[in-house]
Design an enzyme around this catalytic site. Structure first.
Site, PDB file in Angstrom:
ATOM      1  N   MET A  51       0.838  -1.202   0.000  1.00  0.00           N
ATOM      2  CA  MET A  51       0.000   0.000   0.000  1.00  0.00           C
ATOM      3  C   MET A  51       0.869   1.246   0.000  1.00  0.00           C
ATOM      4  O   MET A  51       2.007   1.229   0.462  1.00  0.00           O
ATOM      5  CB  MET A  51      -0.924   0.046   1.210  1.00  0.00           C
ATOM      6  CG  MET A  51      -0.215   0.211   2.533  1.00  0.00           C
ATOM      7  SD  MET A  51      -1.359   0.584   3.863  1.00  0.00           S
ATOM      8  CE  MET A  51      -1.773   2.282   3.479  1.00  0.00           C
ATOM      9  N   ASN A  52       0.341   2.362  -0.550  1.00  0.00           N
ATOM     10  CA  ASN A  52       0.991   3.664  -0.376  1.00  0.00           C
ATOM     11  C   ASN A  52      -0.033   4.737   0.020  1.00  0.00           C
ATOM     12  O   ASN A  52      -0.713   4.548   1.038  1.00  0.00           O
ATOM     13  CB  ASN A  52       1.920   4.040  -1.541  1.00  0.00           C
ATOM     14  CG  ASN A  52       1.349   3.940  -2.936  1.00  0.00           C
ATOM     15  OD1 ASN A  52       1.158   2.855  -3.452  1.00  0.00           O
ATOM     16  ND2 ASN A  52       1.090   5.063  -3.573  1.00  0.00           N
ATOM     17  N   ASP A  53      -0.144   5.807  -0.702  1.00  0.00           N
ATOM     18  CA  ASP A  53      -0.871   7.005  -0.246  1.00  0.00           C
ATOM     19  C   ASP A  53      -2.233   6.787   0.425  1.00  0.00           C
ATOM     20  O   ASP A  53      -3.050   6.014  -0.068  1.00  0.00           O
ATOM     21  CB  ASP A  53      -1.200   7.917  -1.435  1.00  0.00           C
ATOM     22  CG  ASP A  53      -0.049   8.137  -2.381  1.00  0.00           C
ATOM     23  OD1 ASP A  53       1.030   7.619  -2.139  1.00  0.00           O
ATOM     24  OD2 ASP A  53      -0.258   8.844  -3.380  1.00  0.00           O
ATOM     25  N   GLN A  69      -3.955   3.638  -1.536  1.00  0.00           N
ATOM     26  CA  GLN A  69      -3.417   2.993  -2.726  1.00  0.00           C
ATOM     27  C   GLN A  69      -2.999   1.570  -2.352  1.00  0.00           C
ATOM     28  O   GLN A  69      -2.216   1.368  -1.411  1.00  0.00           O
ATOM     29  CB  GLN A  69      -2.195   3.778  -3.234  1.00  0.00           C
ATOM     30  CG  GLN A  69      -2.560   5.121  -3.831  1.00  0.00           C
ATOM     31  CD  GLN A  69      -3.163   4.966  -5.220  1.00  0.00           C
ATOM     32  OE1 GLN A  69      -2.459   4.761  -6.178  1.00  0.00           O
ATOM     33  NE2 GLN A  69      -4.470   5.059  -5.315  1.00  0.00           N
ATOM     34  N   TRP A  77       4.768  -2.268  -5.506  1.00  0.00           N
ATOM     35  CA  TRP A  77       3.817  -1.413  -6.213  1.00  0.00           C
ATOM     36  C   TRP A  77       3.405  -2.074  -7.528  1.00  0.00           C
ATOM     37  O   TRP A  77       4.221  -2.691  -8.203  1.00  0.00           O
ATOM     38  CB  TRP A  77       4.467  -0.047  -6.479  1.00  0.00           C
ATOM     39  CG  TRP A  77       3.499   0.969  -6.988  1.00  0.00           C
ATOM     40  CD1 TRP A  77       2.678   1.749  -6.237  1.00  0.00           C
ATOM     41  CD2 TRP A  77       3.253   1.309  -8.357  1.00  0.00           C
ATOM     42  NE1 TRP A  77       1.923   2.554  -7.054  1.00  0.00           N
ATOM     43  CE2 TRP A  77       2.262   2.310  -8.363  1.00  0.00           C
ATOM     44  CE3 TRP A  77       3.754   0.873  -9.579  1.00  0.00           C
ATOM     45  CZ2 TRP A  77       1.772   2.894  -9.535  1.00  0.00           C
ATOM     46  CZ3 TRP A  77       3.269   1.434 -10.752  1.00  0.00           C
ATOM     47  CH2 TRP A  77       2.294   2.432 -10.717  1.00  0.00           C
ATOM     48  N   SER A 113      -4.234   8.025  -6.893  1.00  0.00           N
ATOM     49  CA  SER A 113      -4.707   8.759  -5.715  1.00  0.00           C
ATOM     50  C   SER A 113      -5.795   9.786  -6.017  1.00  0.00           C
ATOM     51  O   SER A 113      -5.892  10.297  -7.128  1.00  0.00           O
ATOM     52  CB  SER A 113      -3.535   9.456  -5.042  1.00  0.00           C
ATOM     53  OG  SER A 113      -2.779   8.492  -4.359  1.00  0.00           O
ATOM     54  N   GLU A 230       3.139  16.191  -6.513  1.00  0.00           N
ATOM     55  CA  GLU A 230       2.099  15.181  -6.356  1.00  0.00           C
ATOM     56  C   GLU A 230       1.195  15.541  -5.176  1.00  0.00           C
ATOM     57  O   GLU A 230       1.567  16.319  -4.296  1.00  0.00           O
ATOM     58  CB  GLU A 230       2.739  13.804  -6.103  1.00  0.00           C
ATOM     59  CG  GLU A 230       3.612  13.325  -7.255  1.00  0.00           C
ATOM     60  CD  GLU A 230       4.060  11.875  -7.102  1.00  0.00           C
ATOM     61  OE1 GLU A 230       3.879  11.094  -8.038  1.00  0.00           O
ATOM     62  OE2 GLU A 230       4.590  11.525  -6.037  1.00  0.00           O
TER      63      GLU A 230
END
Ligand code: FRU
Length: 508
Positions: A51-53, A69, A77, A113, A230
């Site tokens: 996972m990210n953002d 995310q 990713w 995102s 971003e």
């Protein structure tokens, strides 16, 4: 533009539902193989894999919704989905099924995102559909899209998608991360983008979320603030407009901008007519190692609350071997001071995590004894250490956490009285990347230095003097490294007080 008729709409909806269901099935399977050694006790994480953002932060029908995310198929990713958790109190989180999965031509390379709004009772997500234009994934096109839900769990992609297809200028395809808000009768949206090698944020306006009119470049790099911006976010605090964003490519300057990418803010005044933000200097928001792509929202009590991704692009993540990677920070309350500094404080609800409490006062820490061992141990703790500068003649003091009994592992936080610098040293923290981050504790002259720490199984978040300075980092110590020590240099110290709480494991 060709509109989908009702049949096509139902087909699209059931296709998305099927893709989500299949992905959920693979997630359940993968969970059985995951090693949970460094899994966090009270932070938001994906059930498994990458996972990210943080995405789509909103309080809707009384519940806090957090999306993120998510790549459900590997600890790296990949094609982005939106994972989803919700809570009534910021502490007890419940997992909901995947909200968005790539299913249409305009998001086949990932649902990137975005944000969430309440559109007349409908929970509406605004996200970026990513499309790769070549196999090497070096060229792309990005579309802004909507998805709606009446129950807050199941989402339908809007028949009007994509609601924005063309950028206002040549940005090499990079235009993403819509953050939408309402002022008066109008919806506003900011997007992160670039032109040449300068990061920019652009502003759009709409009456219905489906037709967007370009307003202007809200803010942009002057050449020193990176090639791509971003995750922009615009909000008001204390009568000021704040642009929070995550620039890529800022060069380090002394102790500043030491991470691969930054997250920081500009404070100023936004003219909605012209779409311009007049602002002061860029300031990094968290001075630690692992903090990126933060997003905020306003809750029903009017509080501005932030979550960040508690990792950094390209950093080694030892948990990838364990089948997962990534987490969000604890929720943080934002405040703007009169000298235009953005403060981050743990939300008070986090006190619900507290279990056993230890309180100590007037602890003398002798420099010849090297350290004082606090009689508390743990890998999930809240720690409040108050140092008094009044009679202190030494040059530094601090606290070490996640200490091993043989002295081989420790994570150090220190304050140097000479230059008011706070240091976060994770060179002996265990596995993962080491390194040091340093930042000046500026602002109010005070005789008391407060270190407020949130320790979890593979993270530490330090809040100094009520959020004036915040440092976040992932650390990967041995499970048995749980000690806490106080230390001083160049003179004896009396530590005013120490409070320690063991914290609940909300996932356990
Ligand atoms: C920020 C970011 C966003 C993008 C997303 C993709 O970390 O690069 O710009 O939408 O991650 O996962």
């Amino acid at each position: 533009m060709v509109r989908l008729n009702d049949v096509e709409r139902l087909v699209a909806l059931s296709r998305h539902n099927e893709i989500v269901k299949e992905a959920e099935r693979r997630v359940q399977q993968a969970k059985e193989k995951m090693d949970s050694t460094y899994r966090l006790a009270y932070h938001i994480m994906a059930p498994v894999h990458w996972m990210n953002d943080p995405n789509g932060l909103i309080q809707w029908n009384g519940e806090y919704h957090v999306f993120y995310q998510f790549h459900p198929d590997s600890p790296k990713w990949g094609p982005m989905h939106w994972g989803h958790v919700k809570s009534k109190d910021f502490v007890h989180w419940e997992r909901a099924p995947i909200a968005l999965a790539p299913s249409e031509w305009y998001d086949e390379g990932g649902c990137f995102s975005g944000s969430a709004v309440n559109d007349h009772g409908v929970l509406t997500l605004i996200y970026t559909g990513n499309v790769w234009l070549n196999e090497e994934q070096t060229e792309l096109k990005q579309y802004q899209c909507l998805a709606t839900s009446k129950d807050g769990i199941h989402f339908e992609k809007d028949p009007a998608n994509p609601v924005l297809s063309e950028p206002p200028f040549d940005c090499q395809g990079h235009i993403r991360d819509p953050k939408v808000w309402k002022r008066g009768e109008d919806w506003y949206m900011v997007l992160g983008t670039r032109e040449g090698n300068n990061g920019k944020v652009v502003l759009y306006k709409s009456k219905d979320l489906r037709h967007w009119e370009y307003v202007n470049i809200l803010a942009q790099s002057d050449g020193s603030l990176g090639y791509m911006w971003e995750c922009p976010d615009v909000f008001r605090l204390n009568g000021k407009d704040i642009l929070l964003f995550s620039p890529q490519g800022i060069e380090p300057v002394g102790d500043r901008f030491q991470n691969l990418h930054q997250t920081g803010y500009l404070v100023g005044t936004l003219d909605e007519e012209t779409g311009k933000l007049t602002h002061g200097a860029f300031e990094e928001l968290d001075k630690g190692f692992d903090f990126y792509a933060a997003q905020t929202f306003e809750d029903e009590r009017g509080r501005r609350i932030l979550f960040g991704w508690m990792d950094m692009w390209e950093s080694p993540m030892p948990t990838q071997e364990h089948g997962w990677a990534g987490a969000l920070t604890i929720p943080r309350l934002l405040e703007l001071t009169d000298d235009e500094k953005l403060l981050m404080k743990p939300v008070p609800e986090l006190q619900l995590l507290r279990e056993e409490h230890t309180h100590l006062e007037s602890i003398s820490v002798k420099q010849h004894e090297a350290t004082y061992t606090v009689p508390v141990e743990g890998d999930r703790l809240e720690l409040l250490v108050r140092f008094s500068l009044t009679d202190f003649r030494g040059n530094a003091f601090g606290v070490k956490v996640r200490c091993s009994s043989d002295g081989s592992e420790e994570t150090i936080f220190r304050y140097d009285t000479g230059d008011s610098v706070v240091t976060f040293d994770r060179n002996r923290s265990g596995r993962g990347e080491g390194g040091i981050r340093r930042a000046v504790l500026d602002g109010s002259k005070t005789d008391l230095i407060t270190f407020h720490l949130f320790i979890d199984r593979s993270s530490v978040e330090l809040f100094v003097n009520d959020g004036r300075l915040v440092m976040t980092g992932r650390i990967y110590p041995s499970e048995t490294s749980q000690g806490i020590e106080l230390f001083t240099e160049g003179g004896d110290a009396t530590v005013f007080s120490v409070d320690a709480w063991k914290l609940k494991d909300i996932w356990g």
